[in-house]
Design an enzyme around this catalytic site. Structure first.
Site, PDB file in Angstrom:
ATOM      1  N   CYS A 114       0.810  -1.221   0.000  1.00 21.96           N
ATOM      2  CA  CYS A 114       0.000   0.000   0.000  1.00 21.96           C
ATOM      3  C   CYS A 114       0.844   1.273   0.000  1.00 21.96           C
ATOM      4  O   CYS A 114       0.317   2.364  -0.152  1.00 21.96           O
ATOM      5  CB  CYS A 114      -0.950  -0.014   1.187  1.00 21.96           C
ATOM      6  SG  CYS A 114      -1.898  -1.534   1.260  1.00 21.96           S
ATOM      7  N   HIS A 135      -3.321   6.729   3.413  1.00 21.81           N
ATOM      8  CA  HIS A 135      -3.776   5.433   2.889  1.00 21.81           C
ATOM      9  C   HIS A 135      -5.102   5.075   3.552  1.00 21.81           C
ATOM     10  O   HIS A 135      -5.279   5.258   4.762  1.00 21.81           O
ATOM     11  CB  HIS A 135      -2.705   4.377   3.191  1.00 21.81           C
ATOM     12  CG  HIS A 135      -3.126   2.980   2.912  1.00 21.81           C
ATOM     13  ND1 HIS A 135      -3.768   2.624   1.749  1.00 21.81           N
ATOM     14  CD2 HIS A 135      -3.015   1.838   3.647  1.00 21.81           C
ATOM     15  CE1 HIS A 135      -4.025   1.323   1.777  1.00 21.81           C
ATOM     16  NE2 HIS A 135      -3.586   0.830   2.917  1.00 21.81           N
ATOM     17  N   ASN A 138     -10.223  -0.625   1.135  1.00 20.56           N
ATOM     18  CA  ASN A 138      -8.768  -0.495   1.001  1.00 20.56           C
ATOM     19  C   ASN A 138      -8.343  -0.993  -0.387  1.00 20.56           C
ATOM     20  O   ASN A 138      -8.400  -2.190  -0.651  1.00 20.56           O
ATOM     21  CB  ASN A 138      -8.107  -1.325   2.111  1.00 20.56           C
ATOM     22  CG  ASN A 138      -6.588  -1.301   2.053  1.00 20.56           C
ATOM     23  OD1 ASN A 138      -6.007  -0.822   1.076  1.00 20.56           O
ATOM     24  ND2 ASN A 138      -5.953  -1.820   3.082  1.00 20.56           N
TER      25      ASN A 138
END
Ligand code: ACO
Length: 332
Positions: A114, A254, A284
């Site tokens: 990520c 994030h 996500n």
């Protein structure tokens, strides 16, 4: 000679198919209430049919390029950042190159989960500053829905698919848009989030058993790690940028968990309206989550350009990437 770097264009793409929390109750023992209160997620976009992460990446790249007003043949380098490649090879970057016609670009992929966009920015910036490339396209694209155990409620509710892209080039007005960038890794914490790639020994050596390729995560440990370590890492990067925390307009973190985002907001003392969150809609999306959040907030007018912003990501590795940037008008 210090070559200034410009963020010239950004774009994103997500697949059309949407799965709500209620939809998930048909296949696992969960509830909309549990998912919303623990994570903030309400729905996620997922690939269907033969769609791929590379296709999402191509669409995001085309949008970023159009905004940058740079000719595709001027791209010297394409860096694709993904948690999971569409193919082991050719690289996603090569596939994107062929699709958009970036015939003069070198291409490679990176894996920083990520944190992929920020790692990509760090590499691109180094290429530009060392005069090894003038224009770099970064494509952060992830199809995590293809790598989830859809019977494991502790992971499958958390992720969605999507892509984001950014064009960096030499600044023509002397302004350096990347004020600071800081990449970190703690490989000793690799067990927190893992996805093994199945490989089999030769059957003449030993009998083979079928292996599965699923995301496995110790959510509690990831949560503790991020809320404990990330604020200090962000402060370190801001200190290098020459700006003070209260001089930075927006925080674009994030999108892994709304509670993590709110903890960052409080600890770094940002006004809620200046902390960007769209986890409700996309869950996500791994490497793509920061560019999706950034571009959508610009398109909706939540982020007003020009401005300054912190982009910060964390993910499997563990990896962490933070950058303090200036965002110009017209980039999205
Ligand atoms: N629905 C209903 N109940 C559930 C679900 C679900 N989807 N998932 C777990 N539960 C249950 C558990 O079984 C447990 O039940 P028990 O108490 O009877 O044992 C209970 O809910 C609590 O589970 P916890 O794991 O303690 O829940 P927690 O509050 O820690 O939240 C979560 C879990 C949301 C995963 C949280 O820990 C988190 O967000 N962690 C960070 C994750 C993250 O940031 N990941 C980044 C990944 S990025 C990358 O690189 C891929």
């Amino acid at each position: 000679m210090n070559i200034p770097v410009k963020i010239a264009g950004i774009g994103f793409n997500v697949p059309e198919a949407v799965i709500t929390n209620d939809d998930l109750t048909k296949i696992i023992d969960t509830s909309d209430e549990w998912i919303r209160t623990r994570t903030g997620i309400e729905r996620r976009h997922v690939l269907s049919g033969n769609e791929t992460a590379v296709e999402m990446g191509i669409k995001a790249a085309e949008k970023a390029l159009a905004k940058s007003k740079i000719d595709v043949e001027e791209i010297d380098l394409i860096i694709a950042a993904a948690s999971v490649e569409t193919h082991a090879y050719p690289s996603s970057a090569c596939e994107i190159q062929a699709a958009i016609g970036a015939i003069n670009a070198a291409c490679f992929d990176i894996t920083a989960a990520c944190s992929g966009l920020i790692y990509g920015m760090g590499i691109a910036r180094a290429f530009i500053k060392s005069n090894s490339a003038k224009t770099v396209l970064i494509v952060a694209t992830d199809a995590v829905s293809r790598c989830l155990d859809w019977t494991d409620r502790t992971t499958c509710v958390l992720f969605g698919d999507g892509a984001g892209a950014m064009v960096l080039t030499v600044s023509d007005d002397g302004q350096d848009d990347i004020l600071a960038i800081d990449l970190k890794a703690e490989g000793n914490l690799g067990d927190f989030i893992k996805m093994p790639i199945p490989g089999k020994n030769c059957p003449l050596v030993e009998p083979n058993e079928e292996e599965k390729m699923f995301v496995k995560m110790d959510g509690k440990e990831v949560y503790k790690y991020v809320v404990t370590k990330l604020p200090g890492y962000i402060e370190e990067c801001v200190a290098k940028s020459g700006l003070k925390m209260n001089e930075i307009d927006y925080l674009v973190p994030h999108q892994a968990n709304l509670r993590i985002i709110e903890a960052l907001e409080k600890r770094l003392d940002f006004a809620p309206s200046h902390v960007i969150s769209n986890i409700q809609e996309y869950a996500n999306t791994s490497a793509a989550s920061i560019p999706i959040a950034l571009v959508e907030a610009i398109e909706k007018g939540t982020i007003k350009l020009p401005c300054s912003a912190i982009l910060t990501g964390f993910g499997a590795g563990m990896t962490v990437g933070t950058t303090v940037v200036k965002l110009r008008e017209g980039i999205a």
